[in-house]
Write a protein that holds these residues in place. Structure first.
Motif, PDB file in Angstrom:
ATOM      1  N   VAL A  68      64.686  70.452 -37.673  1.00  0.00           N
ATOM      2  CA  VAL A  68      63.595  69.490 -37.864  1.00  0.00           C
ATOM      3  C   VAL A  68      62.365  70.198 -38.411  1.00  0.00           C
ATOM      4  CG1 VAL A  68      61.963  67.958 -36.685  1.00  0.00           C
ATOM      5  CG2 VAL A  68      64.387  67.853 -36.109  1.00  0.00           C
TER       6      VAL A  68
ATOM      7  N   ARG B  79      59.973  64.603 -40.437  1.00  0.00           N
ATOM      8  CA  ARG B  79      60.933  65.296 -41.305  1.00  0.00           C
ATOM      9  C   ARG B  79      61.508  64.324 -42.337  1.00  0.00           C
ATOM     10  NH1 ARG B  79      67.000  66.717 -40.161  1.00  0.00           N
ATOM     11  NH2 ARG B  79      67.435  68.110 -41.870  1.00  0.00           N
ATOM     12  N   SER B  80      61.887  63.126 -41.890  1.00  0.00           N
ATOM     13  CA  SER B  80      62.445  62.126 -42.799  1.00  0.00           C
ATOM     14  C   SER B  80      61.407  61.698 -43.849  1.00  0.00           C
ATOM     15  CB  SER B  80      62.926  60.908 -42.009  1.00  0.00           C
ATOM     16  OG  SER B  80      63.949  61.269 -41.106  1.00  0.00           O
TER      17      SER B  80
ATOM     18  N   ASN C 234      67.554  62.219 -28.760  1.00  0.00           N
ATOM     19  CA  ASN C 234      68.829  62.689 -29.321  1.00  0.00           C
ATOM     20  C   ASN C 234      69.056  64.131 -28.886  1.00  0.00           C
ATOM     21  OD1 ASN C 234      71.078  63.340 -30.807  1.00  0.00           O
ATOM     22  ND2 ASN C 234      70.052  63.288 -32.797  1.00  0.00           N
TER      23      ASN C 234
ATOM     24  N   ASP D 147      55.546  59.949 -32.428  1.00  0.00           N
ATOM     25  CA  ASP D 147      55.235  60.868 -33.529  1.00  0.00           C
ATOM     26  C   ASP D 147      53.777  61.320 -33.547  1.00  0.00           C
ATOM     27  OD1 ASP D 147      57.865  60.632 -34.889  1.00  0.00           O
ATOM     28  OD2 ASP D 147      57.261  58.549 -35.135  1.00  0.00           O
TER      29      ASP D 147
ATOM     30  N   ALA E 160      69.926  66.775 -31.478  1.00  0.00           N
ATOM     31  CA  ALA E 160      68.972  67.148 -32.533  1.00  0.00           C
ATOM     32  C   ALA E 160      68.717  68.650 -32.492  1.00  0.00           C
ATOM     33  CB  ALA E 160      67.662  66.382 -32.347  1.00  0.00           C
TER      34      ALA E 160
ATOM     35  N   SER F  38      58.261  66.058 -35.841  1.00  0.00           N
ATOM     36  CA  SER F  38      59.141  65.050 -35.262  1.00  0.00           C
ATOM     37  C   SER F  38      60.216  64.715 -36.279  1.00  0.00           C
ATOM     38  CB  SER F  38      58.374  63.780 -34.872  1.00  0.00           C
ATOM     39  OG  SER F  38      57.981  63.055 -36.023  1.00  0.00           O
ATOM     40  N   GLN F  39      61.259  64.041 -35.827  1.00  0.00           N
ATOM     41  CA  GLN F  39      62.329  63.651 -36.736  1.00  0.00           C
ATOM     42  C   GLN F  39      61.815  62.700 -37.816  1.00  0.00           C
ATOM     43  OE1 GLN F  39      65.654  64.864 -36.609  1.00  0.00           O
ATOM     44  NE2 GLN F  39      65.611  63.936 -38.643  1.00  0.00           N
ATOM     45  N   ASN F  40      60.917  61.777 -37.434  1.00  0.00           N
ATOM     46  CA  ASN F  40      60.371  60.837 -38.412  1.00  0.00           C
ATOM     47  C   ASN F  40      59.513  61.552 -39.452  1.00  0.00           C
ATOM     48  OD1 ASN F  40      61.600  58.531 -37.416  1.00  0.00           O
ATOM     49  ND2 ASN F  40      59.940  58.104 -35.979  1.00  0.00           N
TER      50      ASN F  40
ATOM     51  N   ILE G 258      61.838  64.549 -28.760  1.00  0.00           N
ATOM     52  CA  ILE G 258      62.917  64.589 -29.743  1.00  0.00           C
ATOM     53  C   ILE G 258      64.271  64.672 -29.055  1.00  0.00           C
ATOM     54  CG2 ILE G 258      63.971  65.992 -31.567  1.00  0.00           C
ATOM     55  CD1 ILE G 258      61.099  66.784 -32.408  1.00  0.00           C
TER      56      ILE G 258
END
Length: 323
Positions: free
Chosen positions: A103, A125-126, A95, A305, A98, A121-123, A91
């Protein structure tokens, strides 16, 4: 001739003021520290809770940020597992601004188990954010990225907090062409092998006896895709798993089953279709047709991820490379 350019060696100091949290951060036999050293090619020396990190500027700075943010997670009461160290590196490599706590904080509370399912992971979370905001979400990416597990977690959360009245879980039984009659046993025994991953996710979040009671009373329905024809699914959370194995007609059929008060998640990996040669995947087709439709979310995942064994990410990378 110019002399070879030398890398500048940087040193960073990081102090842990809580001995118990420091031990969790370092890991058994300092395994977490050794892992960071190997991954980032830095040197970490520990003495009395104080870490000295040295190495090339960028990796040494990254190692410091990883340790700092993981320690921050521990201080807020979040557990840190060995696999979280790897994910933190991924992560923050992508970035450095981040925030790991931010997250991971977008968790799903499961009252039955008194546990929180956290994105890793950021994905992820999204993906959770998309499921909260959109009535239809597509999760597309390789195996092991949490697409199905997080969708089931959201479904269970909404069921137990009474925001939907039932859960419908479905997969295409493509290996048997959805013609299950030749398989031994009753209908449940015929389709169970195809639906087992969905049961596994359910059992991780709700007690086995309660799951069985929900299934018997129709609160949770786990069925092959063929069983969705001709129905309207209202006040439900619908999950279509392994959607890359749907035909275009099947995908249209299941998406048009969504009734009032319902939400749906469609997950799959467009690179792993088992459909007969020459048959286009309904998931790939839907991705093209629905990308700009308002109210539909798309979330993509990659090997970064993967939340299974770290070898899985390496295997995915190896298969993605041309021979």
């Amino acid at each position: 001739m110019n002399p070879p350019k030398l890398h500048s060696v940087e040193a960073y100091r990081f102090q842990c003021d809580d001995h118990q949290l420091a031990q969790q951060l370092f890991g058994p036999q300092h395994n977490n520290l050794r892992f960071i050293e190997d991954k980032l090619h830095v040197t970490i020396n520990e003495r009395g809770g104080v870490l000295q990190i040295s190495g090339d500027k960028h990796p040494a700075e990254l190692a410091h940020k990883v340790l700092e943010q993981l320690y921050g997670m521990l201080k807020t009461g979040m557990p840190v597992y060995h696999e979280d160290v790897d994910r933190a590196i991924k992560i923050l490599s992508a970035n450095q601004d981040a925030g790991l706590t931010e997250v991971y904080n977008k968790s799903i509370h499961i009252p039955a188990r008194k546990k929180n399912i956290m994105p890793r992971s950021q994905n992820q979370r999204s993906y959770l954010e998309a499921m909260r905001q959109q009535d239809l979400v597509f999760g597309i990416g390789p195996a092991g990225t949490g697409k199905t597990y997080l969708a089931v977690a959201m479904a269970v959360h909404l069921l137990l907090t009474k925001r939907v009245s039932r859960i419908v879980l479905s997969r295409p039984a493509v290996e048997a062409g959805e013609k299950l009659g030749f398989l031994p046993g009753d209908m449940t025994e015929k389709v169970d092998p195809y639906l087992r991953p969905l049961y596994d996710a359910l059992y991780d979040m709700v007690e086995h006896e309660k799951v069985m009671n929900y299934i018997e009373t129709g609160v949770i329905e786990v069925a092959p895709l063929a069983f969705m024809r001709g129905r309207t699914l209202s006040n439900s959370f619908v999950i279509l798993d392994e959607a890359q194995n749907c035909t275009i007609q099947q995908m249209k059929m299941v998406l048009t089953r969504i009734g009032t008060g319902s939400r749906a998640v469609v997950s799959g990996d467009v690179t792993q279709t088992d459909l007969p040669k020459g048959t286009e995947s309904g998931l790939r087709d839907a991705e093209r047709r629905l990308k700009e439709v308002q109210g539909i979310g798309f979330q993509y995942f990659d090997q970064q991820d993967v939340v299974r064994h770290e070898l899985v990410a390496r295997i995915i990378q190896a298969y993605d490379k041309p021979l």
